[in-house]
Scaffold this motif. Structure first.
Motif, PDB file in Angstrom:
ATOM      1  N   GLU A  53       0.816  -1.221   0.000  1.00 59.36           N
ATOM      2  CA  GLU A  53       0.000   0.000   0.000  1.00 59.36           C
ATOM      3  C   GLU A  53       0.847   1.268   0.000  1.00 59.36           C
ATOM      4  OE1 GLU A  53      -3.784   1.961   2.431  1.00 59.36           O
ATOM      5  OE2 GLU A  53      -2.854   0.111   3.153  1.00 59.36           O
ATOM      6  N   ALA A  54       1.926   1.268   0.732  1.00 60.21           N
ATOM      7  CA  ALA A  54       2.788   2.454   0.800  1.00 60.21           C
ATOM      8  C   ALA A  54       3.431   2.744  -0.560  1.00 60.21           C
ATOM      9  CB  ALA A  54       3.865   2.259   1.866  1.00 60.21           C
ATOM     10  N   VAL A  55       3.830   1.689  -1.251  1.00 58.80           N
ATOM     11  CA  VAL A  55       4.432   1.876  -2.586  1.00 58.80           C
ATOM     12  C   VAL A  55       3.372   2.364  -3.565  1.00 58.80           C
ATOM     13  CG1 VAL A  55       5.623   0.749  -4.497  1.00 58.80           C
ATOM     14  CG2 VAL A  55       6.197   0.131  -2.143  1.00 58.80           C
ATOM     15  N   ARG A  56       2.176   1.793  -3.478  1.00 55.31           N
ATOM     16  CA  ARG A  56       1.102   2.238  -4.371  1.00 55.31           C
ATOM     17  C   ARG A  56       0.752   3.707  -4.118  1.00 55.31           C
ATOM     18  NH1 ARG A  56      -3.495   0.132  -3.501  1.00 55.31           N
ATOM     19  NH2 ARG A  56      -3.118  -1.309  -1.776  1.00 55.31           N
ATOM     20  N   LYS A  57       0.806   4.109  -2.868  1.00 59.61           N
ATOM     21  CA  LYS A  57       0.523   5.508  -2.542  1.00 59.61           C
ATOM     22  C   LYS A  57       1.546   6.427  -3.197  1.00 59.61           C
ATOM     23  CE  LYS A  57      -0.623   8.493   1.358  1.00 59.61           C
ATOM     24  NZ  LYS A  57      -0.788   8.589   2.827  1.00 59.61           N
ATOM     25  N   ARG A  58       2.799   6.031  -3.192  1.00 56.54           N
ATOM     26  CA  ARG A  58       3.841   6.830  -3.855  1.00 56.54           C
ATOM     27  C   ARG A  58       3.618   6.891  -5.363  1.00 56.54           C
ATOM     28  NH1 ARG A  58       9.712   5.437  -3.073  1.00 56.54           N
ATOM     29  NH2 ARG A  58       9.914   7.486  -4.043  1.00 56.54           N
ATOM     30  N   LEU A  59       3.174   5.764  -5.929  1.00 58.39           N
ATOM     31  CA  LEU A  59       2.954   5.720  -7.373  1.00 58.39           C
ATOM     32  C   LEU A  59       1.851   6.678  -7.827  1.00 58.39           C
ATOM     33  CD1 LEU A  59       3.263   1.888  -8.107  1.00 58.39           C
ATOM     34  CD2 LEU A  59       4.846   3.700  -8.827  1.00 58.39           C
ATOM     35  N   LYS A  60       0.933   6.987  -6.939  1.00 60.15           N
ATOM     36  CA  LYS A  60      -0.160   7.894  -7.291  1.00 60.15           C
ATOM     37  C   LYS A  60       0.362   9.247  -7.762  1.00 60.15           C
ATOM     38  CE  LYS A  60      -4.066   7.901  -5.071  1.00 60.15           C
ATOM     39  NZ  LYS A  60      -4.880   7.333  -6.158  1.00 60.15           N
ATOM     40  N   GLU A  61       1.557   9.609  -7.292  1.00 58.15           N
ATOM     41  CA  GLU A  61       2.174  10.883  -7.698  1.00 58.15           C
ATOM     42  C   GLU A  61       2.474  10.919  -9.201  1.00 58.15           C
ATOM     43  OE1 GLU A  61       5.807  11.132  -5.529  1.00 58.15           O
ATOM     44  OE2 GLU A  61       4.872  10.640  -3.601  1.00 58.15           O
ATOM     45  N   ALA A  62       2.549   9.743  -9.812  1.00 56.05           N
ATOM     46  CA  ALA A  62       2.992   9.659 -11.210  1.00 56.05           C
ATOM     47  C   ALA A  62       1.860   9.777 -12.222  1.00 56.05           C
ATOM     48  CB  ALA A  62       3.727   8.337 -11.426  1.00 56.05           C
ATOM     49  N   SER A  63       0.621   9.900 -11.772  1.00 55.71           N
ATOM     50  CA  SER A  63      -0.498   9.936 -12.717  1.00 55.71           C
ATOM     51  C   SER A  63      -1.518  11.008 -12.335  1.00 55.71           C
ATOM     52  CB  SER A  63      -1.195   8.573 -12.750  1.00 55.71           C
ATOM     53  OG  SER A  63      -2.337   8.616 -13.593  1.00 55.71           O
ATOM     54  N   PRO A  64      -2.134  11.629 -13.345  1.00 57.93           N
ATOM     55  CA  PRO A  64      -3.205  12.598 -13.063  1.00 57.93           C
ATOM     56  C   PRO A  64      -4.532  11.912 -12.742  1.00 57.93           C
ATOM     57  CG  PRO A  64      -2.888  12.415 -15.427  1.00 57.93           C
ATOM     58  CD  PRO A  64      -1.814  11.564 -14.783  1.00 57.93           C
ATOM     59  N   LEU A  65      -4.574  10.582 -12.881  1.00 55.10           N
ATOM     60  CA  LEU A  65      -5.810   9.836 -12.649  1.00 55.10           C
ATOM     61  C   LEU A  65      -5.979   9.540 -11.163  1.00 55.10           C
ATOM     62  CD1 LEU A  65      -5.445   7.265 -15.580  1.00 55.10           C
ATOM     63  CD2 LEU A  65      -6.731   9.414 -15.587  1.00 55.10           C
ATOM     64  N   SER A  66      -7.119   9.902 -10.616  1.00 51.05           N
ATOM     65  CA  SER A  66      -7.350   9.722  -9.176  1.00 51.05           C
ATOM     66  C   SER A  66      -7.358   8.262  -8.757  1.00 51.05           C
ATOM     67  CB  SER A  66      -8.674  10.370  -8.774  1.00 51.05           C
ATOM     68  OG  SER A  66      -9.759   9.746  -9.448  1.00 51.05           O
ATOM     69  N   PHE A  67      -7.694   7.366  -9.684  1.00 51.64           N
ATOM     70  CA  PHE A  67      -7.796   5.943  -9.335  1.00 51.64           C
ATOM     71  C   PHE A  67      -6.504   5.169  -9.591  1.00 51.64           C
ATOM     72  CE2 PHE A  67      -9.077   6.339 -13.724  1.00 51.64           C
ATOM     73  CZ  PHE A  67      -8.505   5.241 -14.349  1.00 51.64           C
ATOM     74  N   PHE A  68      -5.482   5.845 -10.078  1.00 51.88           N
ATOM     75  CA  PHE A  68      -4.229   5.150 -10.375  1.00 51.88           C
ATOM     76  C   PHE A  68      -3.624   4.577  -9.094  1.00 51.88           C
ATOM     77  CE2 PHE A  68       0.438   5.101 -11.267  1.00 51.88           C
ATOM     78  CZ  PHE A  68       0.404   4.174 -12.302  1.00 51.88           C
ATOM     79  N   ALA A  69      -3.269   3.293  -9.135  1.00 53.57           N
ATOM     80  CA  ALA A  69      -2.664   2.571  -8.008  1.00 53.57           C
ATOM     81  C   ALA A  69      -3.615   2.411  -6.822  1.00 53.57           C
ATOM     82  CB  ALA A  69      -1.358   3.232  -7.579  1.00 53.57           C
TER      83      ALA A  69
END
Length: 202
Positions: A53-69
């Protein structure tokens, strides 16, 4: 679920339950990708599997899509830029397994085409990308067969993802496949008619 039902049921899902996916299902999905066909059996796909979950949270920074990761499983599909160099070796394996039994090939033309692809960086990359996409489709449909929702995503900063996950430059990034238990059941998406997509029949 029979295969036709899997094809009809598959949708792009953008709302997921947070429940983790059982390990045996994750492995079945990855195995489906591993078993996908590829040209010359080069198998260029390489996966980065993200459940933390922590890694997925960081990945969210890489996309403009709210549902990414957001899904509990994200499989980043990459391709090995060096895989095509192994084509002669893979071809030898196919030959040894009798894949070409009763098949004739012009060896000179085969080598000429192989050399052309090996020296053309665009062709080499596109060859690896579309073979990797076949692998992702196998994983996608297997996930649906296990009652999961999926979404292919390409709208993200690949270099940012590369930095976060520490992916070597040797591996090109194709797309991300999000997988989880769906919290929505969207209707069938519009599709072009058969007349629109079949150019000619002979």
């Amino acid at each position: 679920m029979d295969f036709q039902s899997v094809l009809e049921k598959r949708r792009s899902i953008r709302k997921f339950d947070t429940r983790p996916i059982p390990k045996e299902i994750v492995e079945a999905i990855l195995e489906a990708g591993r078993r996908a066909p590829s040209g010359g059996n080069i198998q260029p796909w390489r996966y980065v599997v993200v459940e933390d979950e922590a890694v997925r949270k960081r990945l969210k920074e890489a996309s403009p899509l709210s549902f990414f990761a957001e899904a509990p499983l994200l499989i980043l599909a990459c391709f090995d830029r060096e895989a095509i160099k192994k084509m002669p070796e893979r071809f030898a394996e196919l030959t040894a397994s009798n894949a070409f039994e009763d098949v004739t090939m012009d060896a000179g033309k085969v080598e000429a085409l192989r050399a052309q692809r090996a020296n053309d960086e665009v062709e080499k990359a596109s060859y690896a990308v579309y073979n990797t996409a076949i692998s992702v489709t196998h994983m996608d449909l297997t996930a649906v067969a296990h009652g999961l929702g999926t979404c292919w995503i390409g709208m993200f900063d690949k270099e940012k993802v590369r930095e976060i996950l520490g992916i070597d430059a040797r591996f090109g990034i194709v797309c991300a496949l999000q997988i989880g238990y769906a919290l929505q059941s969207p209707p069938s998406r519009p599709r072009l008619s058969m007349d629109d997509i079949v150019l000619q029949r002979f």
